[in-house]
Design an enzyme around this catalytic site. Structure first.
Site, short mmCIF file in Angstrom:
data_model
loop_
_atom_site.label_atom_id
_atom_site.label_comp_id
_atom_site.label_asym_id
_atom_site.label_seq_id
_atom_site.Cartn_x
_atom_site.Cartn_y
_atom_site.Cartn_z
N PRO A 127 0.30 -3.56 -8.55
CA PRO A 127 0.65 -3.92 -7.23
C PRO A 127 -0.39 -4.79 -6.67
O PRO A 127 -1.44 -4.03 -5.66
CB PRO A 127 0.94 -2.14 -7.13
CG PRO A 127 0.36 -1.89 -7.88
CD PRO A 127 0.37 -2.11 -9.86
N CYS A 128 -0.40 -6.02 -6.99
CA CYS A 128 -1.80 -7.08 -6.40
C CYS A 128 -1.84 -6.70 -4.58
O CYS A 128 -2.59 -7.49 -4.25
CB CYS A 128 -2.21 -7.83 -7.26
SG CYS A 128 0.21 -8.94 -7.16
#
Length: 159
Positions: A127-128
Site C-alpha cells: 500500500p504505497c
C-alpha cells in the site's frame, strides 16, 4: 496448461488495473492508462490471477482490507525491506517516508525510501498509497495523486 506470464485486467472506479503473474504467483498489479479491457478472464487463466482479481473486486467493494493471494516482488534487499514495511501500515491509515525509514532502521534513507516506494509494482496490495508527507500532505504516487486520494478516502469509508 500454458506457461509463462499471464495477464488479466480489472476495471476499477479509478482506472484499469493490469494483473500480471505466472501459474503460481502475482508479479505486478499496475494502473494502465487505457480504457478498454484487453486481458479477459479465460478458461485457462491461472487460479492465482483469478483469485487476485476476486480479492481486488472485494477491496473495491469495501469487503476486503487484506490480501491473501501469493505474490512476489523483485528488487534490491533495501527495496524489499521498504515494501515489507509498507505492508505494516494498517488499512485506512497513513505513514510517511520517514516513518518507513525509521522502521527499517535507516532513519536517513528518506529519499531512498521514496524511490523504492515509486518502484513498487504491486499497487494497492503493497500500500504505497498510504504514504503521505511528514506534514500530512499527499505526495507522489505513480498512479497519480487523484488516485491516491481516492484510495485513502475509499479505505476510510469502509474502516
Amino acid at each position: 496448461m500454458s506457461s509463462g506470464i499471464h495477464k488479466l485486467d480489472y476495471k476499477t472506479p479509478i482506472g484499469l488495473l493490469e494483473i500480471t503473474g505466472t501459474e503460481e504467483t502475482i508479479c505486478s498489479i499496475m494502473f494502465e492508462e487505457r480504457e478498454e479491457i484487453e486481458n479477459l478472464m479465460q478458461d485457462d487463466t491461472p487460479k492465482v490471477l483469478a483469485l487476485c482479481w476476486k480479492q481486488l473486486d472485494e477491496y473495491f467493494k469495501g469487503e476486503r482490507s487484506e490480501f491473501t493471494f501469493p505474490y512476489t516482488f523483485q528488487g534490491t534487499v533495501f527495496q524489499q525491506s521498504v515494501w515489507n514495511a509498507l505492508k505494516e501500515i494498517p488499512y485506512a491509515e497513513t505513514g510517511s517516508y520517514k516513518d518507513i525509514a525509521v522502521s527499517i532502521g535507516n532513519e536517513k534513507a528518506i529519499r531512498a525510501v521514496g524511490s523504492a516506494n515509486g518502484r513498487n509494482r504491486l499497487t494497492i496490495v503493497i500500500p504505497c498509497h498510504r504514504i503521505i508527507g511528514s506534514n500530512g500532505t499527499l505526495t507522489g504516487y505513480a498512479g497519480g495523486l487523484w488516485r491516491k486520494e481516492w484510495l485513502l478516502n475509499h479505505e476510510r469509508t469502509f474502516k
